[in-house]
Motif scaffolding. Structure first.
Motif, mmCIF file in Angstrom:
data_model
loop_
_atom_site.group_PDB
_atom_site.id
_atom_site.type_symbol
_atom_site.label_atom_id
_atom_site.label_comp_id
_atom_site.label_asym_id
_atom_site.label_seq_id
_atom_site.Cartn_x
_atom_site.Cartn_y
_atom_site.Cartn_z
ATOM 1 N N GLY A 1 0.780 -1.238 0.000
ATOM 2 C CA GLY A 1 0.000 0.000 0.000
ATOM 3 C C GLY A 1 0.806 1.279 0.000
ATOM 4 O O GLY A 1 0.316 2.322 0.413
ATOM 5 N N LYS A 2 2.050 1.219 -0.486
ATOM 6 C CA LYS A 2 2.892 2.415 -0.518
ATOM 7 C C LYS A 2 3.266 2.771 -1.947
ATOM 8 O O LYS A 2 3.436 1.897 -2.795
ATOM 9 C CB LYS A 2 4.161 2.202 0.312
ATOM 10 C CG LYS A 2 3.856 2.031 1.781
ATOM 11 C CD LYS A 2 5.108 1.818 2.577
ATOM 12 C CE LYS A 2 4.730 1.630 4.051
ATOM 13 N NZ LYS A 2 5.881 1.186 4.827
ATOM 14 N N ILE A 3 3.396 4.063 -2.193
ATOM 15 C CA ILE A 3 3.819 4.579 -3.479
ATOM 16 C C ILE A 3 5.281 5.002 -3.375
ATOM 17 O O ILE A 3 5.714 5.535 -2.352
ATOM 18 C CB ILE A 3 2.929 5.768 -3.922
ATOM 19 C CG1 ILE A 3 3.311 6.263 -5.313
ATOM 20 C CG2 ILE A 3 2.984 6.894 -2.917
ATOM 21 C CD1 ILE A 3 2.379 7.343 -5.849
ATOM 22 N N LEU A 4 6.050 4.739 -4.432
ATOM 23 C CA LEU A 4 7.445 5.150 -4.515
ATOM 24 C C LEU A 4 7.526 6.383 -5.399
ATOM 25 O O LEU A 4 7.021 6.367 -6.528
ATOM 26 C CB LEU A 4 8.301 4.027 -5.105
ATOM 27 C CG LEU A 4 9.769 4.370 -5.374
ATOM 28 C CD1 LEU A 4 10.515 4.621 -4.061
ATOM 29 C CD2 LEU A 4 10.435 3.253 -6.179
ATOM 30 N N ILE A 5 8.130 7.434 -4.889
ATOM 31 C CA ILE A 5 8.298 8.673 -5.650
ATOM 32 C C ILE A 5 9.767 9.086 -5.554
ATOM 33 O O ILE A 5 10.300 9.227 -4.449
ATOM 34 C CB ILE A 5 7.407 9.804 -5.104
ATOM 35 C CG1 ILE A 5 5.939 9.366 -5.112
ATOM 36 C CG2 ILE A 5 7.600 11.083 -5.915
ATOM 37 C CD1 ILE A 5 5.000 10.317 -4.384
ATOM 38 N N ILE A 6 10.415 9.241 -6.700
ATOM 39 C CA ILE A 6 11.814 9.665 -6.740
ATOM 40 C C ILE A 6 11.915 10.917 -7.605
ATOM 41 O O ILE A 6 11.471 10.908 -8.758
ATOM 42 C CB ILE A 6 12.727 8.574 -7.317
ATOM 43 C CG1 ILE A 6 12.575 7.268 -6.558
ATOM 44 C CG2 ILE A 6 14.194 9.051 -7.306
ATOM 45 C CD1 ILE A 6 13.317 6.099 -7.176
ATOM 46 N N LYS A 7 12.512 11.953 -7.059
ATOM 47 C CA LYS A 7 12.738 13.193 -7.802
ATOM 48 C C LYS A 7 14.131 13.150 -8.432
ATOM 49 O O LYS A 7 15.115 12.878 -7.752
ATOM 50 C CB LYS A 7 12.637 14.397 -6.866
ATOM 51 C CG LYS A 7 12.891 15.723 -7.548
ATOM 52 C CD LYS A 7 12.826 16.864 -6.537
ATOM 53 C CE LYS A 7 13.126 18.202 -7.170
ATOM 54 N NZ LYS A 7 13.065 19.283 -6.155
ATOM 55 N N PHE A 8 14.181 13.404 -9.740
ATOM 56 C CA PHE A 8 15.443 13.495 -10.468
ATOM 57 C C PHE A 8 15.673 14.952 -10.884
ATOM 58 O O PHE A 8 14.730 15.643 -11.261
ATOM 59 C CB PHE A 8 15.392 12.639 -11.735
ATOM 60 C CG PHE A 8 15.410 11.163 -11.488
ATOM 61 C CD1 PHE A 8 16.593 10.454 -11.571
ATOM 62 C CD2 PHE A 8 14.246 10.484 -11.173
ATOM 63 C CE1 PHE A 8 16.616 9.081 -11.347
ATOM 64 C CE2 PHE A 8 14.261 9.117 -10.950
ATOM 65 C CZ PHE A 8 15.449 8.411 -11.039
ATOM 66 N N VAL A 9 16.906 15.396 -10.832
ATOM 67 C CA VAL A 9 17.290 16.707 -11.359
ATOM 68 C C VAL A 9 18.413 16.455 -12.351
ATOM 69 O O VAL A 9 19.492 15.967 -11.973
ATOM 70 C CB VAL A 9 17.748 17.680 -10.244
ATOM 71 C CG1 VAL A 9 18.167 19.010 -10.834
ATOM 72 C CG2 VAL A 9 16.636 17.867 -9.217
ATOM 73 N N ASN A 10 18.138 16.757 -13.618
ATOM 74 C CA ASN A 10 19.078 16.489 -14.711
ATOM 75 C C ASN A 10 19.594 15.049 -14.674
ATOM 76 O O ASN A 10 20.780 14.784 -14.882
ATOM 77 C CB ASN A 10 20.231 17.490 -14.693
ATOM 78 C CG ASN A 10 19.748 18.881 -15.041
ATOM 79 O OD1 ASN A 10 18.904 19.054 -15.919
ATOM 80 N ND2 ASN A 10 20.237 19.868 -14.333
ATOM 81 N N GLY A 11 18.688 14.107 -14.411
ATOM 82 C CA GLY A 11 19.013 12.694 -14.463
ATOM 83 C C GLY A 11 19.610 12.103 -13.198
ATOM 84 O O GLY A 11 19.932 10.922 -13.165
ATOM 85 N N PHE A 12 19.773 12.903 -12.156
ATOM 86 C CA PHE A 12 20.382 12.410 -10.919
ATOM 87 C C PHE A 12 19.432 12.603 -9.743
ATOM 88 O O PHE A 12 18.597 13.492 -9.744
ATOM 89 C CB PHE A 12 21.707 13.145 -10.649
ATOM 90 C CG PHE A 12 22.729 12.893 -11.720
ATOM 91 C CD1 PHE A 12 23.490 11.734 -11.705
ATOM 92 C CD2 PHE A 12 22.898 13.802 -12.754
ATOM 93 C CE1 PHE A 12 24.422 11.500 -12.700
ATOM 94 C CE2 PHE A 12 23.824 13.563 -13.760
ATOM 95 C CZ PHE A 12 24.597 12.406 -13.735
ATOM 96 N N PHE A 13 19.597 11.769 -8.719
ATOM 97 C CA PHE A 13 18.808 11.897 -7.499
ATOM 98 C C PHE A 13 19.709 11.628 -6.305
ATOM 99 O O PHE A 13 20.780 11.036 -6.424
ATOM 100 C CB PHE A 13 17.617 10.937 -7.498
ATOM 101 C CG PHE A 13 18.000 9.492 -7.359
ATOM 102 C CD1 PHE A 13 18.018 8.881 -6.116
ATOM 103 C CD2 PHE A 13 18.344 8.740 -8.465
ATOM 104 C CE1 PHE A 13 18.368 7.552 -5.981
ATOM 105 C CE2 PHE A 13 18.703 7.404 -8.337
ATOM 106 C CZ PHE A 13 18.716 6.815 -7.094
#
Length: 172
Positions: free
Chosen positions: A142-154
Motif C-alpha cells: 500500500g505504498k507509493i514510490l516517488i523519486i525526484k530526479f534533477v538532470n538525471g540524478f537523485f
C-alpha cells in the motif's frame, strides 16, 4: 484528380473520422492518490492521475490507454505535471525516451492495481530538468514510490515511499 487518388483521399478521410470518433468514445477517469503526509521540495500531498481508455470493462493495461498524465499537487496547486501517454503513444520524459510505461486498473472494481511512469528508469542519467519516477505495486504493502530526479540524478533525500488512499472517479 485520378480515381485512385480520390479513393486514397476518401480512405484517409474515413480513417481520420474513425480515429476522432474512437477517441470521442473514450471514457476518462481521475485517480487521486492522497499521501499520508506532505513531502518533497517543493512540497506535495497528492498524485492526481488523469487517464482515458475506450475499453469498457475488465483490466485496463497501459496499451489500452489513450491518454495518461499526472500531477503532483499541494492542495489545489500543481507542483509538477507530466504526460506519460498521449494518443496511445508513450511520451519522452525530460527529453529521454522512456520506452514503455506500466499501468493496470480494474474497471469492474475501480481498483488501481499497479503503475510505473518509467519502469526502465530511462530518466536516470539522461533526462533534463526536474522529473519524477512514480510507481506502485501491491507487493509494497500500500505504498507509493516517488523519486525526484534533477538532470538525471537523485539523492537519497529525493526518495519517498509513503502510504496513500486512492479514489477514482469516472469523468463522463
Amino acid at each position: 484528380m485520378k480515381l485512385y487518388q480520390k479513393f486514397a483521399v476518401a480512405a484517409a478521410t474515413a480513417a481520420l473520422g474513425f480515429s476522432v470518433m474512437e477517441s470521442a468514445l473514450a471514457d476518462s477517469f481521475t485517480t487521486t492518490l492522497t499521501l499520508e503526509e506532505t513531502v518533497g521540495n517543493p512540497p506535495f500531498d497528492s498524485v492526481v492521475m488523469m487517464w482515458s481508455t475506450s475499453v469498457e470493462q475488465g483490466l485496463i493495461r497501459d496499451e489500452d490507454l489513450d491518454e495518461w498524465r499526472y500531477e503532483l499537487r499541494n492542495g489545489a496547486q500543481v507542483i509538477y505535471a507530466e504526460t506519460v501517454i498521449s494518443g496511445g503513444v508513450v511520451q519522452p520524459i525530460g527529453g529521454a525516451e522512456r520506452g514503455f510505461a506500466a499501468f493496470e486498473f480494474d474497471l469492474d472494481s475501480l481498483t488501481l492495481d499497479l503503475f510505473d511512469n518509467d519502469p526502465p528508469v530511462r530518466q536516470e542519467d539522461a533526462a533534463k530538468g526536474v522529473t519524477y519516477s512514480i510507481a506502485y505495486t501491491p507487493i509494497w504493502d500500500g505504498k507509493i514510490l516517488i523519486i525526484k530526479f534533477v538532470n538525471g540524478f537523485f539523492s537519497a533525500r529525493d526518495i519517498e515511499m509513503l502510504p496513500f488512499d486512492a479514489k477514482t472517479t469516472r469523468n463522463n
